[in-house]
Design a protein around this motif. Structure first.
Motif, mmCIF file in Angstrom:
data_model
loop_
_atom_site.group_PDB
_atom_site.id
_atom_site.type_symbol
_atom_site.label_atom_id
_atom_site.label_comp_id
_atom_site.label_asym_id
_atom_site.label_seq_id
_atom_site.Cartn_x
_atom_site.Cartn_y
_atom_site.Cartn_z
ATOM 1 N N ILE A 1 27.224 21.452 50.568
ATOM 2 C CA ILE A 1 28.609 21.030 50.772
ATOM 3 C C ILE A 1 29.371 21.062 49.447
ATOM 4 N N THR A 2 28.733 20.599 48.374
ATOM 5 C CA THR A 2 29.373 20.627 47.058
ATOM 6 C C THR A 2 29.635 22.067 46.623
ATOM 7 N N GLY A 3 28.681 22.945 46.880
ATOM 8 C CA GLY A 3 28.877 24.360 46.552
ATOM 9 C C GLY A 3 30.045 24.975 47.300
ATOM 10 N N PHE A 4 30.159 24.661 48.593
ATOM 11 C CA PHE A 4 31.308 25.143 49.351
ATOM 12 C C PHE A 4 32.602 24.552 48.809
ATOM 13 N N GLY A 5 32.562 23.291 48.395
ATOM 14 C CA GLY A 5 33.745 22.665 47.816
ATOM 15 C C GLY A 5 34.200 23.370 46.554
ATOM 16 N N VAL A 6 33.259 23.679 45.675
ATOM 17 C CA VAL A 6 33.592 24.397 44.437
ATOM 18 C C VAL A 6 34.122 25.794 44.770
ATOM 19 N N PHE A 7 33.507 26.441 45.769
ATOM 20 C CA PHE A 7 33.989 27.767 46.191
ATOM 21 C C PHE A 7 35.430 27.704 46.665
ATOM 22 N N PHE A 8 35.752 26.724 47.525
ATOM 23 C CA PHE A 8 37.110 26.625 48.044
ATOM 24 C C PHE A 8 38.106 26.269 46.947
ATOM 25 N N ILE A 9 37.689 25.458 45.987
ATOM 26 C CA ILE A 9 38.582 25.134 44.870
ATOM 27 C C ILE A 9 38.864 26.394 44.048
ATOM 28 N N LEU A 10 37.823 27.158 43.737
ATOM 29 C CA LEU A 10 38.022 28.393 42.978
ATOM 30 C C LEU A 10 38.851 29.411 43.768
ATOM 31 N N PHE A 11 38.559 29.539 45.058
ATOM 32 C CA PHE A 11 39.291 30.479 45.901
ATOM 33 C C PHE A 11 40.751 30.059 46.047
ATOM 34 N N GLY A 12 40.999 28.763 46.203
ATOM 35 C CA GLY A 12 42.367 28.267 46.285
ATOM 36 C C GLY A 12 43.135 28.474 44.995
ATOM 37 N N THR A 13 42.430 28.368 43.858
ATOM 38 C CA THR A 13 43.066 28.619 42.572
ATOM 39 C C THR A 13 43.399 30.103 42.412
ATOM 40 N N LEU A 14 42.480 30.963 42.846
ATOM 41 C CA LEU A 14 42.737 32.402 42.757
ATOM 42 C C LEU A 14 43.891 32.836 43.649
ATOM 43 N N LEU A 15 44.093 32.148 44.740
ATOM 44 C CA LEU A 15 45.190 32.484 45.650
ATOM 45 C C LEU A 15 46.442 31.686 45.312
ATOM 46 N N TYR A 16 46.717 31.582 44.017
ATOM 47 C CA TYR A 16 47.944 30.961 43.507
ATOM 48 C C TYR A 16 48.105 29.522 43.982
ATOM 49 N N PHE A 17 47.055 28.750 43.805
ATOM 50 C CA PHE A 17 47.073 27.321 44.097
ATOM 51 C C PHE A 17 47.465 27.032 45.548
ATOM 52 N N ASP A 18 46.723 27.639 46.455
ATOM 53 C CA ASP A 18 46.911 27.379 47.878
ATOM 54 C C ASP A 18 46.491 25.936 48.160
ATOM 55 N N SER A 19 47.433 25.131 48.590
ATOM 56 C CA SER A 19 47.184 23.692 48.701
ATOM 57 C C SER A 19 46.168 23.363 49.788
ATOM 58 N N VAL A 20 46.109 24.131 50.859
ATOM 59 C CA VAL A 20 45.163 23.847 51.938
ATOM 60 C C VAL A 20 43.732 24.099 51.464
ATOM 61 N N LEU A 21 43.506 25.219 50.811
ATOM 62 C CA LEU A 21 42.162 25.521 50.307
ATOM 63 C C LEU A 21 41.734 24.527 49.235
ATOM 64 N N LEU A 22 42.653 24.168 48.348
ATOM 65 C CA LEU A 22 42.327 23.200 47.298
ATOM 66 C C LEU A 22 42.020 21.827 47.884
ATOM 67 N N ALA A 23 42.792 21.399 48.860
ATOM 68 C CA ALA A 23 42.543 20.104 49.492
ATOM 69 C C ALA A 23 41.202 20.107 50.209
ATOM 70 N N PHE A 24 40.907 21.181 50.931
ATOM 71 C CA PHE A 24 39.621 21.287 51.624
ATOM 72 C C PHE A 24 38.470 21.300 50.622
ATOM 73 N N GLY A 25 38.637 22.024 49.515
ATOM 74 C CA GLY A 25 37.607 22.055 48.482
ATOM 75 C C GLY A 25 37.389 20.695 47.848
ATOM 76 N N ASN A 26 38.466 19.958 47.597
ATOM 77 C CA ASN A 26 38.335 18.615 47.028
ATOM 78 C C ASN A 26 37.577 17.688 47.959
ATOM 79 N N LEU A 27 37.937 17.729 49.234
ATOM 80 C CA LEU A 27 37.252 16.863 50.197
ATOM 81 C C LEU A 27 35.772 17.232 50.328
ATOM 82 N N LEU A 28 35.472 18.530 50.342
ATOM 83 C CA LEU A 28 34.069 18.952 50.414
ATOM 84 C C LEU A 28 33.305 18.559 49.153
ATOM 85 N N PHE A 29 33.924 18.694 47.987
ATOM 86 C CA PHE A 29 33.262 18.327 46.739
ATOM 87 C C PHE A 29 32.914 16.845 46.722
#
Length: 132
Positions: free
Chosen positions: A14-42
């Protein structure tokens, strides 16, 4: 050898998926949905790995309250759709919270991979200046 429970294995995933979504959300110009999902998973994965009580006691130690407020405030700002400012606060809080863990992790990575440049860099973080 350290035994790892099934819950801790799930937490690592779950932590790995969280880090993935945070990195992916950052790469997609700070997509707030992906970053929020990554934070919650982390945060969920971290609580699976070390347990709810230890997670709470880690974040709310007296000397870590400033870092915790920056980290959780950043998470709240990301959830409120202010991703850039939230990630800035969250990054500062993350490095302040986990600064004691970085020398341990860097020493492990330097020894595990035995890369000369990284090993020398990690020794510098650990405070040892002897070159082997």
């Amino acid at each position: 050898m350290i035994s790892i429970s099934e819950g801790q294995k799930i937490g690592v995933g779950i932590t790995g998926f969280g880090v993935f979504f945070i990195l992916f959300g950052t790469l997609l110009y700070f997509d707030s949905v992906l970053l929020a999902f990554g934070n919650l998973l982390f945060l969920t994965g971290l609580s699976f790995i070390i347990g709810l009580r230890r997670t709470f006691s880690f974040f709310f130690q007296r000397h870590k309250l400033k870092a915790t407020s920056f980290f959780l405030g950043g998470v709240a700002l990301v959830l409120l759709r202010w991703p850039f400012l939230g990630m800035l606060l969250e990054t500062y809080g993350f490095f302040s919270l986990f600064k004691g863990f970085f020398p341990v992790a860097s020493g492990f990575l330097g020894n595990a991979f035995n890369i000369p440049f990284l090993s020398a860099l990690f020794r510098r973080f650990q405070g040892t200046s002897s070159m082997v």
